[in-house]
Design an enzyme around this catalytic site. Sequence first.
Site, mmCIF file in Angstrom:
data_model
loop_
_atom_site.group_PDB
_atom_site.id
_atom_site.type_symbol
_atom_site.label_atom_id
_atom_site.label_comp_id
_atom_site.label_asym_id
_atom_site.label_seq_id
_atom_site.Cartn_x
_atom_site.Cartn_y
_atom_site.Cartn_z
ATOM 1 N N LYS A 44 3.359 6.571 4.628
ATOM 2 C CA LYS A 44 2.697 5.271 4.568
ATOM 3 C C LYS A 44 2.439 4.682 5.953
ATOM 4 O O LYS A 44 2.043 3.529 6.068
ATOM 5 C CB LYS A 44 3.556 4.309 3.741
ATOM 6 N N HIS A 77 -5.369 -15.529 9.195
ATOM 7 C CA HIS A 77 -4.460 -14.429 8.895
ATOM 8 C C HIS A 77 -4.676 -13.216 9.799
ATOM 9 O O HIS A 77 -4.064 -12.175 9.583
ATOM 10 C CB HIS A 77 -4.595 -14.019 7.427
ATOM 11 N N PRO A 106 0.831 -1.201 0.000
ATOM 12 C CA PRO A 106 0.000 0.000 0.000
ATOM 13 C C PRO A 106 0.870 1.257 0.000
ATOM 14 O O PRO A 106 1.828 1.363 0.765
ATOM 15 C CB PRO A 106 -0.803 -0.126 1.295
ATOM 16 N N GLU A 107 0.544 2.198 -0.887
ATOM 17 C CA GLU A 107 1.260 3.457 -0.957
ATOM 18 C C GLU A 107 0.398 4.541 -0.313
ATOM 19 O O GLU A 107 -0.635 4.246 0.279
ATOM 20 C CB GLU A 107 1.627 3.751 -2.414
ATOM 21 N N ARG A 151 13.211 -3.292 -9.118
ATOM 22 C CA ARG A 151 11.753 -3.098 -9.147
ATOM 23 C C ARG A 151 11.240 -3.109 -10.583
ATOM 24 O O ARG A 151 11.813 -2.463 -11.475
ATOM 25 C CB ARG A 151 11.368 -1.763 -8.490
#
EC number: 3.2.2.23
Length: 276
Positions: free
Chosen positions: A59, A92, A2-3, A263
């Site tokens: 973040k 989870h 997540p950004e 990346r």
Amino acid sequence: MPELPEVETVRRSLERTVSGKTISSVKVFHPKMIRGMEVAPFVDALKQERIERVERRGKFLLFTFDRFYLVSHLRMEGKYFPYPQAIEKDKHTHVIFRFTDGSELHYNDVRKFGTMELREKETAMSVPPLAQLEREPFDPTFTAEVLAENLIRKKRSPIKTSLLDQSIFLGLGNIYVDETLFAARVHPLTKAGALTLDDISRIHAAGVDVLAKAVESGGSTIRSYVSPTGKGEFQLQLAVYGQTGAPCPRCGTAIEKIKVGGRGTHFCPTCQQVAL
């Protein structure tokens, strides 16, 4: 991972659902997620504490209490799910916050990379990791000139990897760096030191614009990201990220994918030329 837009979307949802609630108990099922102290004092410190609001720095999510912050980083797969009453945890779910009204907040993380840490308010912003962050991209004092000054220490690095550094341009991650550089017409392999002030001004404007639009759309649902209220929609507007082989929306050239700093990186070879 997540950004900024995704984390901001999560923050807004949590602000609506848990702000003002008082914690009655905390259960931790994966102790390694708790940083800076053992699980027992972490749990004890949170009991009967009221969440004043939920904030964000880059973040990082900051659950704000009277004397301290709970600093939470979602890493790759972290998610928060609020429930109106107690429910059975799934495999989870690694942390459960129970509130005095009977509702719960579950932290779910398939990869178990997320972290939580308690920090005193007086010192939280002056020590790592928060102290290392650049100001927020929407802060009017974060200008193109500030970005240019930040990039001086990265002049030998490709602009793609430079922009991933949260002390350079806060909030950008792999998705939004690719979109920013496409909008600014800058090749991801261009060395930061080869950029003109005009280039940097375009990158600054594009980065702020891309992040703002992504926030408005609830972030991008790529692979597994969801907010507590559902999926984001900005992935429907992505020009280059994940579009390998598709025609460039500006010139029609096929979008290419390369590795930059390890990346996956997407760009248009016609619209984005390398500056030597």
